[in-house]
Design a protein around this motif. Structure first.
Motif, PDB file in Angstrom:
ATOM      1  N   THR A  10      27.746 -19.207-114.166  1.00 25.74           N
ATOM      2  CA  THR A  10      28.298 -18.303-113.742  1.00 25.74           C
ATOM      3  C   THR A  10      29.403 -18.752-112.416  1.00 25.74           C
ATOM      4  N   SER A  11      30.117 -17.947-113.052  1.00 23.13           N
ATOM      5  CA  SER A  11      31.202 -17.836-111.852  1.00 23.13           C
ATOM      6  C   SER A  11      32.524 -17.241-110.839  1.00 23.13           C
ATOM      7  N   GLY A  12      31.803 -16.916-109.590  1.00 23.92           N
ATOM      8  CA  GLY A  12      32.432 -16.177-108.529  1.00 23.92           C
ATOM      9  C   GLY A  12      32.365 -16.435-107.028  1.00 23.92           C
ATOM     10  N   THR A  13      32.356 -15.514-105.713  1.00 25.15           N
ATOM     11  CA  THR A  13      32.684 -16.477-105.131  1.00 25.15           C
ATOM     12  C   THR A  13      31.157 -16.151-104.139  1.00 25.15           C
ATOM     13  N   PHE A  14      31.112 -16.462-102.637  1.00 27.13           N
ATOM     14  CA  PHE A  14      30.093 -16.415-102.398  1.00 27.13           C
ATOM     15  C   PHE A  14      30.568 -16.200-100.405  1.00 27.13           C
ATOM     16  N   GLN A  19      33.233 -15.655 -94.150  1.00 26.26           N
ATOM     17  CA  GLN A  19      34.121 -17.286 -95.088  1.00 26.26           C
ATOM     18  C   GLN A  19      33.923 -16.558 -96.722  1.00 26.26           C
ATOM     19  N   THR A  20      34.674 -16.927 -97.228  1.00 24.67           N
ATOM     20  CA  THR A  20      33.955 -16.886 -98.500  1.00 24.67           C
ATOM     21  C   THR A  20      34.696 -17.810 -99.514  1.00 24.67           C
ATOM     22  N   PHE A  21      34.160 -18.413-100.679  1.00 24.14           N
ATOM     23  CA  PHE A  21      34.143 -19.455-101.136  1.00 24.14           C
ATOM     24  C   PHE A  21      33.730 -19.249-102.765  1.00 24.14           C
ATOM     25  N   GLU A  22      34.377 -19.960-103.642  1.00 25.20           N
ATOM     26  CA  GLU A  22      34.177 -20.076-105.389  1.00 25.20           C
ATOM     27  C   GLU A  22      33.264 -21.030-105.359  1.00 25.20           C
ATOM     28  N   VAL A  23      32.333 -20.202-106.048  1.00 22.37           N
ATOM     29  CA  VAL A  23      31.378 -21.311-106.622  1.00 22.37           C
ATOM     30  C   VAL A  23      31.165 -21.393-108.117  1.00 22.37           C
ATOM     31  N   ASP A  24      30.139 -21.787-108.727  1.00 26.53           N
ATOM     32  CA  ASP A  24      29.779 -21.929-109.983  1.00 26.53           C
ATOM     33  C   ASP A  24      28.364 -21.894-109.423  1.00 26.53           C
ATOM     34  N   ASN A  25      27.111 -20.720-110.401  1.00 28.16           N
ATOM     35  CA  ASN A  25      25.945 -21.006-110.348  1.00 28.16           C
ATOM     36  C   ASN A  25      25.341 -21.086-111.248  1.00 28.16           C
ATOM     37  N   ASN A  26      24.089 -21.427-110.934  1.00 27.68           N
ATOM     38  CA  ASN A  26      23.375 -21.929-112.419  1.00 27.68           C
ATOM     39  C   ASN A  26      22.329 -20.175-112.431  1.00 27.68           C
ATOM     40  N   VAL A  27      22.463 -19.898-113.597  1.00 27.22           N
ATOM     41  CA  VAL A  27      20.769 -18.975-113.867  1.00 27.22           C
ATOM     42  C   VAL A  27      20.580 -19.511-114.535  1.00 27.22           C
ATOM     43  N   TRP A  28      18.672 -19.780-114.690  1.00 27.96           N
ATOM     44  CA  TRP A  28      17.853 -19.941-115.378  1.00 27.96           C
ATOM     45  C   TRP A  28      17.427 -18.492-116.224  1.00 27.96           C
ATOM     46  N   GLY A 187      19.591 -24.291-107.640  1.00 29.44           N
ATOM     47  CA  GLY A 187      21.196 -23.363-108.209  1.00 29.44           C
ATOM     48  C   GLY A 187      22.587 -23.494-108.425  1.00 29.44           C
ATOM     49  N   HIS A 188      23.462 -24.371-107.526  1.00 28.98           N
ATOM     50  CA  HIS A 188      24.423 -25.062-108.045  1.00 28.98           C
ATOM     51  C   HIS A 188      24.359 -26.597-108.935  1.00 28.98           C
ATOM     52  N   GLY A 189      25.357 -26.512-109.313  1.00 33.10           N
ATOM     53  CA  GLY A 189      25.379 -28.078-109.733  1.00 33.10           C
ATOM     54  C   GLY A 189      24.723 -28.437-110.857  1.00 33.10           C
ATOM     55  N   ASP A 190      23.954 -30.048-110.710  1.00 31.04           N
ATOM     56  CA  ASP A 190      23.734 -31.087-111.553  1.00 31.04           C
ATOM     57  C   ASP A 190      22.158 -31.017-111.028  1.00 31.04           C
TER      58      ASP A 190
END
Length: 209
Positions: A10-14, A19-28, A187-190
């Motif tokens: 899923t994609s959103g912000t942290f 500060q705020t950043f765009e992030v992609d998160n893994n959900v398991w 939590g993020h990435g490979d």
């Protein structure tokens, strides 16, 4: 039927420290056709609800309380009638996102969660946050590390509530002690394995000093 691991991104912000950043998160999602546990509930409760597909959700486990991992945990919990589990050391971070209430149950080091005949062992791994946890499933030869360990090194420790020496201790003592062929689902990435990351411990220590 034995437990399996399903993956959703899923994609959103942290946001933290102004500060705020765009992030992609893994959900398991760990479970079988009847029941499951959701690990982290970040940006898209509709997508997670669809992935759960009507199963009995035993728990929503927060690996830590940064907003990109818990933002939709209460909403998802209400939809699927499941508790939200969080280590109490992250209660202050939780309240930065959800001022009106706490997670519904505390996680503790050594606790065991069971789903679909499979145990998930809770490992308290502070450093990225005070209450960061990893979930080790011996039967699946898998550990879910949240933001404690990534493919390529430790999670970030340059922001509030984090500490580099602490995360190194957590990785060395709790994670690198696992079998080398253990899959590391992050939590993020490979993904990676314990065996692939272990040789770099001293490099990480030098990099952080």
């Amino acid at each position: 039927m034995s437990a399996r691991v399903e993956h959703l991104t899923t994609s959103g912000t942290f946001s933290l420290d102004g500060q705020t950043f765009e992030v992609d998160n893994n959900v398991w999602i760990v479970g079988d056709d009847r029941e499951c546990i959701v690990i982290d509930a970040p940006h898209d409760p509709d997508a997670i609800t669809e992935a759960v597909a009507g199963r009995d959700v035993r728990a929503i486990v927060a690996t830590h309380a940064h907003d990109d991992h818990i933002r939709h945990a209460p909403a998802l919990a209400a939809r699927v009638q499941a508790p939200v589990l969080l280590h109490p050391a992250d209660a202050e971070l939780w309240r930065m996102t959800h001022q009106d209430g706490a997670a519904t149950s505390d996680l503790s080091d050594g606790q065991r969660l069971e789903v679909a005949g499979t145990e998930l062992h809770v490992l308290h791994t502070p450093g990225h946050t005070p209450g960061s946890v990893c979930l080790y499933a011996p039967d699946l030869a898998t550990v879910f590390t949240g933001d404690t360990l990534f493919n390529g090194g430790p999670g970030a420790t340059g922001r509030s509530y984090s500490d580099f020496p602490t995360i190194i201790d957590s990785i060395r003592d709790k994670l690198l002690a696992l079998p080398p062929d253990t899959r590391v689902l992050t939590g993020h990435g490979d993904s990676t394995t314990i065996g692939d990351e272990a040789p770099h411990l001293h490099e990480w220590i030098r990099r952080g000093s």
